[in-house]
Design a protein around this motif. Structure first.
Motif, PDB file in Angstrom:
ATOM      1  N   GLY A  55       0.811  -1.215   0.000  1.00  0.00           N
ATOM      2  CA  GLY A  55       0.000   0.000   0.000  1.00  0.00           C
ATOM      3  C   GLY A  55       0.843   1.262   0.000  1.00  0.00           C
ATOM      4  N   GLY A  56       0.155   2.364  -0.253  1.00  0.00           N
ATOM      5  CA  GLY A  56       0.820   3.639  -0.480  1.00  0.00           C
ATOM      6  C   GLY A  56       1.543   4.204   0.745  1.00  0.00           C
ATOM      7  N   GLU A  59       4.728   2.626   1.383  1.00  0.00           N
ATOM      8  CA  GLU A  59       5.605   2.973   0.271  1.00  0.00           C
ATOM      9  C   GLU A  59       6.327   4.301   0.542  1.00  0.00           C
ATOM     10  OE1 GLU A  59       6.064   1.137  -2.432  1.00  0.00           O
ATOM     11  OE2 GLU A  59       7.377   2.644  -3.332  1.00  0.00           O
ATOM     12  N   ILE A 281      -1.014  -2.815 -11.614  1.00  0.00           N
ATOM     13  CA  ILE A 281      -0.397  -3.310 -10.376  1.00  0.00           C
ATOM     14  C   ILE A 281      -1.138  -2.684  -9.213  1.00  0.00           C
ATOM     15  CG2 ILE A 281       1.724  -3.410  -8.999  1.00  0.00           C
ATOM     16  CD1 ILE A 281       3.333  -3.117 -11.491  1.00  0.00           C
ATOM     17  N   SER A 282      -1.686  -3.528  -8.358  1.00  0.00           N
ATOM     18  CA  SER A 282      -2.449  -3.025  -7.207  1.00  0.00           C
ATOM     19  C   SER A 282      -2.439  -4.056  -6.107  1.00  0.00           C
ATOM     20  CB  SER A 282      -3.929  -2.839  -7.583  1.00  0.00           C
ATOM     21  OG  SER A 282      -4.101  -1.870  -8.559  1.00  0.00           O
ATOM     22  N   ARG A 283      -2.807  -3.632  -4.898  1.00  0.00           N
ATOM     23  CA  ARG A 283      -3.155  -4.629  -3.895  1.00  0.00           C
ATOM     24  C   ARG A 283      -4.396  -5.366  -4.399  1.00  0.00           C
ATOM     25  NH1 ARG A 283      -5.561  -2.745  -0.007  1.00  0.00           N
ATOM     26  NH2 ARG A 283      -5.672  -0.605  -0.771  1.00  0.00           N
ATOM     27  N   PRO A 314       0.644  -7.900  -4.640  1.00  0.00           N
ATOM     28  CA  PRO A 314       1.556  -8.537  -3.687  1.00  0.00           C
ATOM     29  C   PRO A 314       1.094  -9.944  -3.350  1.00  0.00           C
ATOM     30  CG  PRO A 314       0.164  -6.920  -2.588  1.00  0.00           C
ATOM     31  CD  PRO A 314      -0.163  -6.840  -4.046  1.00  0.00           C
ATOM     32  N   LEU A 352       3.514 -11.041  -6.516  1.00  0.00           N
ATOM     33  CA  LEU A 352       4.936 -10.707  -6.428  1.00  0.00           C
ATOM     34  C   LEU A 352       5.443 -10.974  -5.015  1.00  0.00           C
ATOM     35  CD1 LEU A 352       4.755  -7.309  -8.361  1.00  0.00           C
ATOM     36  CD2 LEU A 352       5.035  -9.625  -9.275  1.00  0.00           C
ATOM     37  N   ASN A 360      10.820  -6.624  -4.055  1.00  0.00           N
ATOM     38  CA  ASN A 360       9.470  -6.429  -4.585  1.00  0.00           C
ATOM     39  C   ASN A 360       9.419  -5.135  -5.403  1.00  0.00           C
ATOM     40  OD1 ASN A 360       6.676  -4.957  -4.088  1.00  0.00           O
ATOM     41  ND2 ASN A 360       6.275  -7.155  -4.011  1.00  0.00           N
ATOM     42  N   VAL A 364       8.386  -4.411  -9.372  1.00  0.00           N
ATOM     43  CA  VAL A 364       7.318  -3.487  -9.789  1.00  0.00           C
ATOM     44  C   VAL A 364       7.881  -2.451 -10.767  1.00  0.00           C
ATOM     45  CG1 VAL A 364       5.737  -1.674  -8.983  1.00  0.00           C
ATOM     46  CG2 VAL A 364       5.955  -3.794  -7.674  1.00  0.00           C
ATOM     47  N   GLU A 381     -10.506   5.713  -5.255  1.00  0.00           N
ATOM     48  CA  GLU A 381      -9.061   5.764  -5.017  1.00  0.00           C
ATOM     49  C   GLU A 381      -8.725   6.953  -4.138  1.00  0.00           C
ATOM     50  OE1 GLU A 381      -5.970   4.290  -4.651  1.00  0.00           O
ATOM     51  OE2 GLU A 381      -6.531   3.350  -6.548  1.00  0.00           O
ATOM     52  N   GLY A 384      -3.595   6.949  -5.207  1.00  0.00           N
ATOM     53  CA  GLY A 384      -3.168   6.076  -6.297  1.00  0.00           C
ATOM     54  C   GLY A 384      -1.729   6.361  -6.678  1.00  0.00           C
ATOM     55  N   LEU A 385      -0.807   5.979  -5.786  1.00  0.00           N
ATOM     56  CA  LEU A 385       0.616   6.211  -6.055  1.00  0.00           C
ATOM     57  C   LEU A 385       1.081   5.508  -7.319  1.00  0.00           C
ATOM     58  CD1 LEU A 385       2.676   5.863  -2.754  1.00  0.00           C
ATOM     59  CD2 LEU A 385       2.575   7.819  -4.292  1.00  0.00           C
ATOM     60  N   THR A 386       0.425   4.394  -7.638  1.00  0.00           N
ATOM     61  CA  THR A 386       0.819   3.643  -8.834  1.00  0.00           C
ATOM     62  C   THR A 386       0.732   4.535 -10.087  1.00  0.00           C
ATOM     63  OG1 THR A 386      -1.442   2.878  -8.887  1.00  0.00           O
ATOM     64  CG2 THR A 386       0.191   1.330  -8.053  1.00  0.00           C
ATOM     65  N   GLU A 389       3.851   6.696 -10.155  1.00  0.00           N
ATOM     66  CA  GLU A 389       4.984   5.797 -10.432  1.00  0.00           C
ATOM     67  C   GLU A 389       5.083   5.486 -11.928  1.00  0.00           C
ATOM     68  OE1 GLU A 389       4.629   3.507  -6.115  1.00  0.00           O
ATOM     69  OE2 GLU A 389       4.102   2.442  -7.943  1.00  0.00           O
TER      70      GLU A 389
HETATM   71  N1  UDP Z   1       2.722  -2.177  -4.722  1.00  0.00           N
HETATM   72  C1  UDP Z   1       3.876  -2.913  -4.558  1.00  0.00           C
HETATM   73  N2  UDP Z   1       3.853  -4.240  -4.845  1.00  0.00           N
HETATM   74  C2  UDP Z   1       2.736  -4.833  -5.325  1.00  0.00           C
HETATM   75  C3  UDP Z   1       1.557  -4.072  -5.508  1.00  0.00           C
HETATM   76  C4  UDP Z   1       1.585  -2.727  -5.189  1.00  0.00           C
HETATM   77  O1  UDP Z   1       4.914  -2.382  -4.152  1.00  0.00           O
HETATM   78  O2  UDP Z   1       2.772  -6.040  -5.574  1.00  0.00           O
HETATM   79  C5  UDP Z   1       2.808  -0.740  -4.389  1.00  0.00           C
HETATM   80  C6  UDP Z   1       2.607   0.174  -5.570  1.00  0.00           C
HETATM   81  O3  UDP Z   1       3.770   0.235  -6.363  1.00  0.00           O
HETATM   82  C7  UDP Z   1       2.283   1.477  -4.832  1.00  0.00           C
HETATM   83  C8  UDP Z   1       1.534   0.981  -3.591  1.00  0.00           C
HETATM   84  O4  UDP Z   1       1.808  -0.396  -3.462  1.00  0.00           O
HETATM   85  O5  UDP Z   1       3.473   2.112  -4.418  1.00  0.00           O
HETATM   86  C9  UDP Z   1       0.042   1.156  -3.752  1.00  0.00           C
HETATM   87  O6  UDP Z   1      -0.260   2.459  -3.440  1.00  0.00           O
HETATM   88  P1  UDP Z   1      -1.562   3.170  -3.998  1.00  0.00           P
HETATM   89  O7  UDP Z   1      -1.568   4.542  -3.451  1.00  0.00           O
HETATM   90  O8  UDP Z   1      -1.619   3.038  -5.491  1.00  0.00           O
HETATM   91  O9  UDP Z   1      -2.773   2.310  -3.432  1.00  0.00           O
HETATM   92  P2  UDP Z   1      -3.129   1.737  -1.966  1.00  0.00           P
HETATM   93  O10 UDP Z   1      -2.606   0.336  -1.961  1.00  0.00           O
HETATM   94  O11 UDP Z   1      -2.469   2.624  -0.952  1.00  0.00           O
HETATM   95  O12 UDP Z   1      -4.616   1.766  -1.919  1.00  0.00           O
END
Ligand code: UDP
Length: 472
Positions: A55-56, A59, A281-283, A314, A352, A360, A364, A381, A384-386, A389
């Motif tokens: 999650g963000g 991160e 790519i998301s949780r 993940p 992953l 990890n 990504v 959302e 949405g750090l993705t 990124e």
């Molecule tokens: N992420 C990761 N590995 C994964 C899936 C997601 O590192 O297998 C990271 C992704 O790169 C991002 C963060 O988890 O940095 C997700 O943050 P985002 O704000 O998009 O959503 P949140 O999970 O906080 O709702």
């Protein structure tokens, strides 16, 4: 053994960040750092959340706190312990704040008792770590119960909520009613967008601070085309002949070796390295709508293109405060199984490895750099750090116009936005359009990169944090 987990923060040198930004931004940051260092000479900046990985929030904290540490400020990060009923409850609140019913369960006296018990247990240990005049940043609904006792201990307490909705409804109102008695007494509030703050937040105490990404972390650091190839081949995401484990640069500058592979669900071989690849790519969270992306791809993209789709998240044991991850992954696998064979062979689900967060992150990073198009088709959302990124890597994006995504993408300038995330036809058509028009895809990718450079890098975040600390 204590129940709190202290996460080690690696100091980060500010110099390389200063080199990247304009002279004006550099001067502002230098002044803020000088001021911050004198204000925090004898104080700790303590951050508390409920997971060290996934999650963000997890991160961002290592980077932001790493820079503070690099300047000599004592920045710390502690993760609270929770029970399964506590995380079920806080996931309900999380969904509620996004305006979604989640599991639809109650938020009554019994839930308050669960919330208070876990808060109380963590508090007993946290008080030993927090002193008079320290600054404490509590992140997200899991930590709001700690506000009052920490204030009584003499700390200044900021509650930072990373989620919210622009369209409050009965579910969001209900979640906010639950949290109000705990959260409303904070000294200051931080939201990623002003519209996310509930009505009981005093606007004079509200700070709007969107998240940021850091260009020097393994998640965003430069990778050569050869490195991307080797990483993706090794972990099993693209077709290859068992290459040796590749190496990567860790945040502290040392060399790491990629040891683990991804768990990939697919029929037939992985996509060839030169095949067009659409990626999300998301949780594994329903609000990220991985199944919607899959359906849109199978119905509207796969029949007319030769692209593949990769949905990556993940390992489901890797995110401590997200009890729904395994369930949502199972749902995705079920939808995947029901796809006709031709479509199924073009859709790949990857979990992953999360045991080493930098390993990890570099996976990504490589996936995002390799993607022909990155999507974030979230139904709701927070930020949405993705998105930042992927834009930092100049990737063309197709995403939903929801929450913080609309702050990161301007339609047709830095990506394509879909007004209704449930509209699979429009979403699929946008993907086909960019797959067929690489020049346009490149233009949007470049627009996205420029926008992230201006708005979403760490220096802006540190400056806003400094202003918040000064206000307290
Ligand atoms: N992420 C990761 N590995 C994964 C899936 C997601 O590192 O297998 C990271 C992704 O790169 C991002 C963060 O988890 O940095 C997700 O943050 P985002 O704000 O998009 O959503 P949140 O999970 O906080 O709702």
């Amino acid at each position: 053994m204590g129940i709190l987990e202290e996460v080690r923060i690696q100091p980060q040198p500010l110099d390389r960040l200063l080199e990247l930004i304009s002279p004006e931004r550099r001067a502002l940051l230098r002044d803020a750092v000088q001021d911050g260092v004198s204000r925090f000479a004898n104080r700790t900046v303590m951050n508390v959340n409920s997971t060290a990985t996934g999650g963000g929030v997890a991160e961002m904290l290592p980077t932001l706190l790493g820079y503070l540490r690099g300047t000599g400020i004592d920045a710390q990060w502690t993760v609270i312990h929770g029970t399964p009923p506590f995380f079920e409850l806080t996931k309900r609140l999380h969904n509620g704040i996004h305006g979604a019913p989640g599991d639809g369960g109650a938020l009554g006296d019994e839930e308050h008792a669960v919330y208070r018990d876990v808060t109380h247990e963590n508090m007993a240990e946290l008080l030993a770590l927090v002193g008079n005049d320290d600054l404490v940043l509590l992140h997200d609904p899991q930590t709001a119960g700690l506000i009052e006792p920490l204030k009584r201990a003499g700390a200044k307490v900021v509650w930072r909520c990373h989620i919210g909705t622009d369209a409050p409804n009965e579910w969001s109102e209900r979640a906010w009613r639950f949290l109000e008695p705990y959260a409303s007494t904070a000294d200051a509030f931080v939201f990623s967008r002003a519209s996310y703050a509930p009505s009981w937040v005093d606007r004079a105490q509200l700070h709007v601070i969107p998240p940021s990404i850091d260009p020097f972390q393994p998640k965003n650091d430069h990778l050569s085309a050869a490195q991307v190839h080797d990483i993706l081949s090794y972990v099993g995401i693209v077709d290859s002949k068992s290459p040796p484990p590749p190496h990567f640069k860790r945040a502290d500058g040392t060399t790491g070796r990629l040891d683990r592979h991804a768990d990939v669900l697919q029929t037939g071989p992985p996509p060839r390295f030169d095949a067009p690849l659409v990626v999300q790519i998301s949780r594994w969270d329903r609000l990220k709508d991985m199944t919607g992306v899959m359906r849109a791809f199978a119905d509207h993209v796969s029949p007319t293109t030769d692209a593949h789709l990769l949905l990556a998240g993940p390992n489901v044991t890797g995110v401590a405060d997200d009890p729904e991850g395994a369930e949502v992954l199972m749902e995705c696998m079920e939808v995947w199984r029901q796809l006709p064979h031709a479509e199924r062979s073009r859709v790949h689900l990857a979990c992953l490895p999360t045991a080493d967060i930098e390993e990890n992150a570099v996976i990504v990073n490589a996936i995002q750099r390799h993607a022909t198009i990155v999507t974030q088709k979230s139904l709701a959302e927070g930020f949405g750090l993705t998105v930042s990124e992927a834009l930092w890597k100049s990737r063309p994006m197709v995403a939903s116009r929801t929450g913080g995504i609309s702050d990161q993408i301007e339609h047709d300038v830095s990506g394509l936005l879909i007004d209704d995330p449930a509209d699979l036809t429009t979403f699929g058509a946008a993907l086909c359009h960019l797959l067929a028009n690489p020049d346009e895809a490149r233009r949007l990718g470049a627009g996205g990169r420029a926008h992230v450079e201006r708005e979403f890098l760490t220096d802006r975040h540190l400056l806003q944090f400094a202003a918040l600390a000064t206000s307290l």
